[in-house]
Enzyme design. Structure first.
Site, PDB file in Angstrom:
ATOM      1  N   LYS A  98     -40.856  31.295  48.515  1.00  0.00           N
ATOM      2  CA  LYS A  98     -41.770  31.563  47.396  1.00  0.00           C
ATOM      3  C   LYS A  98     -42.599  30.310  47.078  1.00  0.00           C
ATOM      4  O   LYS A  98     -43.814  30.392  46.862  1.00  0.00           O
ATOM      5  CB  LYS A  98     -40.979  32.026  46.166  1.00  0.00           C
ATOM      6  N   GLN A 128     -34.132  33.214  39.915  1.00  0.00           N
ATOM      7  CA  GLN A 128     -33.619  33.841  41.143  1.00  0.00           C
ATOM      8  C   GLN A 128     -32.236  34.435  40.904  1.00  0.00           C
ATOM      9  O   GLN A 128     -31.364  33.784  40.317  1.00  0.00           O
ATOM     10  CB  GLN A 128     -33.585  32.790  42.271  1.00  0.00           C
ATOM     11  N   ASP A 154     -41.680  38.911  37.970  1.00  0.00           N
ATOM     12  CA  ASP A 154     -40.732  39.722  38.749  1.00  0.00           C
ATOM     13  C   ASP A 154     -40.730  41.172  38.253  1.00  0.00           C
ATOM     14  O   ASP A 154     -40.172  42.055  38.915  1.00  0.00           O
ATOM     15  CB  ASP A 154     -39.298  39.178  38.565  1.00  0.00           C
TER      16      ASP A 154
HETATM   17  N1  GUN Z   1     -32.961  38.109  44.270  1.00  0.00           N
HETATM   18  C1  GUN Z   1     -33.229  38.994  45.259  1.00  0.00           C
HETATM   19  N2  GUN Z   1     -34.469  39.509  45.102  1.00  0.00           N
HETATM   20  C2  GUN Z   1     -34.996  38.920  43.997  1.00  0.00           C
HETATM   21  C3  GUN Z   1     -36.246  39.034  43.335  1.00  0.00           C
HETATM   22  O1  GUN Z   1     -37.143  39.786  43.709  1.00  0.00           O
HETATM   23  N3  GUN Z   1     -36.396  38.255  42.231  1.00  0.00           N
HETATM   24  C4  GUN Z   1     -35.427  37.430  41.783  1.00  0.00           C
HETATM   25  N4  GUN Z   1     -35.679  36.719  40.683  1.00  0.00           N
HETATM   26  N5  GUN Z   1     -34.257  37.301  42.371  1.00  0.00           N
HETATM   27  C5  GUN Z   1     -34.043  38.042  43.482  1.00  0.00           C
END
Ligand code: GUN
Length: 293
Positions: free
Chosen positions: A52, A96, A119
């Protein structure tokens, strides 16, 4: 059979975002800024967050990575979220997941300011999406919607079967496919672990969206010839013939389903790469105040 190329589509979206960021900068505007909070040393989470941050660089965003020890208290983490909420330079905030067991995911999610919830996990954004209001849509559903759009897949009046009712994929996908718009206007069946006659239901799907989290669960006998098949699963399986010692497979038995389908997403290179593009897109929307005004 059309192979739906998520890798290329994701790159197209990133190029579009980079072009817009260049325009904003040329006009003297603020650089979009994403903050990611990573708690602990989970390998997969580190890889995802690393990807990311790298993607932010690629499109010209600023990014901040806040790393916290797995022993951090819930209270301390809530304070970190609050500080980012109040920081006017930061447009988007993600925490996350998963979090260590002693921390409530619901409490932390609910602490994120909906205006910065790129998100799309907060109750405010899930509610807005459900009402068909402008909202940050979570990465995977956003990625699927964008693939359907860019491959001009007809959804109106079609029977869409979704396998899996998770809060971040199956449930929002069922809402998005049923809503009045494009993609949408489908007749949706949301199936889950208690569904009876699943194979029979799947065989009636014009569009089959598989997010069950079981390797190669969907086999040829579950797919109607001509169906569009979207595979959300991703699993590592041992493969000594590979240099890495493993390969990735999805929730769909690709080799036998692909010849039947009119269009299908591969694993890897289908839905997966789209999720980062979604996060970047939501962050740009936030920087430009396009969702909450
Ligand atoms: N863990 C797995 N997928 C995601 C996501 O799309 N966002 C976040 N914050 N954590 C994750």
């Amino acid at each position: 059979m059309i192979l739906i190329d998520g890798k290329k589509t994701s790159q197209d979206i990133k190029n579009e975002i980079a072009a817009r960021v260049a325009e904003i900068k040329a006009e003297g505007g603020k650089t979009p800024h994403l903050a990611a909070v990573l708690v602990g040393n989970d390998g997969a989470s580190q890889t995802y967050v690393g990807a990311k941050v790298k993607a932010c660089e690629e499109v010209g965003f600023q990014s901040t990575l806040v790393r916290l020890d797995s022993s951090v208290s819930e209270e301390e983490l809530l304070k970190v979220v609050e500080d980012i909420n109040e920081n006017p330079d930061i447009d988007g905030l993600i925490v996350q997941l998963p979090l260590p067991k002693h921390i409530s995911v619901d409490k932390v999610t609910n602490k994120i300011k909906p205006e910065k919830d790129v998100d799309g996990f907060t109750p405010a954004n899930v509610g807005r999406m459900t009402l068909n209001w402008p909202a940050y849509v979570a990465a995977t559903p956003y990625g699927i919607v964008e693939l359907l759009k860019r491959y001009q897949i007809e959804t109106s009046g079609k029977h869409c079967v979704v396998i899996g009712r998770s809060h971040i994929v199956g449930s929002p996908m069922s809402i998005l496919m049923a809503r009045n718009g494009y993609p949408g206007n489908a007749t949706v069946t949301l199936t889950h672990s208690k569904t009876q006659n699943l194979a029979e239901i799947c065989r009636t799907a014009d569009i089959l969206i598989v997010a069950i989290g079981k390797p190669e669960f969907v086999t040829a006998d579950m797919v109607k010839p001509g169906a569009v098949v979207i595979d959300v699963g991703i699993h590592r399986i041992e493969d000594p013939s590979k240099k890495s010692g493993f390969r990735l497979i999805g929730d769909v038995k690709f080799d036998e389903v692909a010849p039947l389908a009119s269009a299908i997403t591969p694993v890897p290179g289908g839905v997966g790469p789209m999720t980062i593009a979604a996060l970047l897109y939501n962050t740009l929307q936030s920087a430009e105040k396009k969702v909450f005004g």
